[in-house]
Enzyme design. Structure first.
Site, mmCIF file in Angstrom:
data_model
loop_
_atom_site.group_PDB
_atom_site.id
_atom_site.type_symbol
_atom_site.label_atom_id
_atom_site.label_comp_id
_atom_site.label_asym_id
_atom_site.label_seq_id
_atom_site.Cartn_x
_atom_site.Cartn_y
_atom_site.Cartn_z
ATOM 1 N N PRO A 144 0.806 -1.124 0.069
ATOM 2 C CA PRO A 144 0.063 0.083 -0.083
ATOM 3 C C PRO A 144 0.784 1.427 -0.053
ATOM 4 O O PRO A 144 1.801 1.423 0.754
ATOM 5 C CB PRO A 144 -0.718 -0.241 1.297
ATOM 6 C CG PRO A 144 -0.898 -1.476 1.506
ATOM 7 C CD PRO A 144 0.523 -2.217 1.359
ATOM 8 N N GLU A 145 0.528 2.281 -0.951
ATOM 9 C CA GLU A 145 1.046 3.520 -0.957
ATOM 10 C C GLU A 145 0.211 4.627 -0.605
ATOM 11 O O GLU A 145 -0.717 4.207 -0.090
ATOM 12 C CB GLU A 145 1.809 3.591 -2.492
ATOM 13 C CG GLU A 145 2.779 2.444 -2.718
ATOM 14 C CD GLU A 145 3.165 2.567 -4.425
ATOM 15 O OE1 GLU A 145 3.367 3.728 -4.953
ATOM 16 O OE2 GLU A 145 3.409 1.755 -4.930
ATOM 17 N N ARG B 205 1.312 -11.408 6.475
ATOM 18 C CA ARG B 205 2.860 -11.528 6.320
ATOM 19 C C ARG B 205 3.457 -11.070 7.854
ATOM 20 O O ARG B 205 4.660 -11.034 7.990
ATOM 21 C CB ARG B 205 3.328 -10.991 5.194
ATOM 22 C CG ARG B 205 2.975 -11.923 3.988
ATOM 23 C CD ARG B 205 3.629 -11.804 2.796
ATOM 24 N NE ARG B 205 5.001 -11.992 2.928
ATOM 25 C CZ ARG B 205 6.029 -11.890 1.878
ATOM 26 N NH1 ARG B 205 5.515 -11.560 0.798
ATOM 27 N NH2 ARG B 205 7.294 -12.092 2.245
ATOM 28 N N ARG C 256 19.808 17.329 -5.213
ATOM 29 C CA ARG C 256 19.804 15.944 -4.922
ATOM 30 C C ARG C 256 21.044 15.257 -5.708
ATOM 31 O O ARG C 256 21.599 14.491 -5.130
ATOM 32 C CB ARG C 256 18.740 15.292 -4.822
ATOM 33 C CG ARG C 256 17.596 15.919 -3.775
ATOM 34 C CD ARG C 256 17.767 15.710 -2.409
ATOM 35 N NE ARG C 256 16.772 16.500 -1.472
ATOM 36 C CZ ARG C 256 16.386 15.838 -0.314
ATOM 37 N NH1 ARG C 256 16.781 14.718 -0.040
ATOM 38 N NH2 ARG C 256 15.500 16.766 0.265
#
Ligand SMILES: [Zn+2]
Length: 288
Positions: free
Chosen positions: A2-3, A116, A155
């Site tokens: 899930p995001e 899990r 970055r």
């Protein structure tokens, strides 16, 4: 896994069932879900507390607690691979994979279910300890195109791993990074400091558009795991442009979608729409 859109969907759907409720009892079936706190300390922190708000930060579900009208810490959930949160009436069959249950004062219960067991449900009195290192929310007003352009330039990292880094931008994972890069027509191996202003603006808009649409569709379900708290699959998997589509035709140009591995993550893209970064030309050794 899930995001942001999946966790946002969970928070939105459980919010009306939890807001204003008090915790009557706690059942811990798998201690490690608590992330190091003892079941006894967890129970003491939760029983009698009242839930005042349910929201999302990055991929975390955050539940605000109070006692006697004073703030009394937070319950923070992370679903990791296979976690689910359900709020259901008494007698609901929570399956053998239930790890933690909170019984509520209206007879319902919050069930944290996790096949899990990588998911976590923490109690904390210091939210910053769990969430302090996160970058901006990509759908918030802090995430401006100007800030994004400046940070990409500063970055100097490859786009795919940089966008997965939760301290850079919060909530993106493998699916929505691949989808956003395709929508912005940028190769996952482009260096962030090579991204031109017009491209960075495109990527900023793509991230917001992909996440907004995925939330509308209640996230993506392409395996047996992610389901909404109503037990339904999300719908965004039907709109994937590249993710999980290796060998299938690109929705834009019909070229076959390629899958490569970047930093141990499967990465899907279109070789035609997302041009490979130019490799530095070897210096000529021939005499002038
Ligand atoms: Zn294409």
């Amino acid at each position: 896994m899930p995001e942001l859109p999946e966790v946002e969907t969970v928070a939105r759907l459980i919010r009306p069932r939890l807001a204003g409720r008090s915790v009557r009892g706690v059942l811990v079936r798998w201690k490690r879900t608590l992330g190091g706190m003892s079941a006894r300390a967890f129970e003491q922190a939760l029983v009698g507390a009242r839930i005042t708000a349910v929201w999302r930060r990055a991929k975390f579900v955050v539940i605000d607690l109070e006692r006697d009208a004073q703030p009394a810490g937070w319950l923070v959930g992370h679903l990791r691979m296979t976690g689910r949160i359900h709020v259901e009436p008494a007698g609901w069959d929570a399956s053998a994979y239930e790890r933690v249950r909170l019984e509520l004062d209206d007879g319902h219960a919050l069930h944290f279910i996790d096949v899990r067991k990588f998911g976590r449900l923490w109690f904390t009195r210091d939210l910053n300890e769990l969430l302090g290192a996160l970058g901006p929310e990509p759908l918030s007003s802090d995430f401006t195109a100007a800030w994004f352009a400046q940070e990409l330039h500063a970055r100097r990292r490859l786009l795919k791993p940089l966008l997965l880094d939760q301290s850079f931008v919060a909530g993106l994972g493998n699916i929505y990074v691949d989808e956003s890069l395709h929508r912005a027509r940028l190769h996952p191996l482009r260096r962030s400091d090579s991204v031109k202003p017009v491209e960075s603006e495109r990527l900023h808009a793509a991230i917001r558009a992909v996440l907004t649409r995925a939330i509308e569709r209640e996230g993506s379900s392409f395996d047996a795991f992610y389901r909404t708290p109503e037990g339904k699959p999300g719908g965004y998997q039907d709109e994937f442009a590249v993710y999980d589509r290796e060998g299938e035709p690109c929705v834009t140009c019909k070229s076959a979608i390629i899958k490569i591995v970047v930093g141990q993550r499967g990465t899907h893209f279109c070789r035609t729409c997302q041009r490979a970064p130019r490799t530095r030309r070897r210096r000529s050794v021939t005499a002038p």
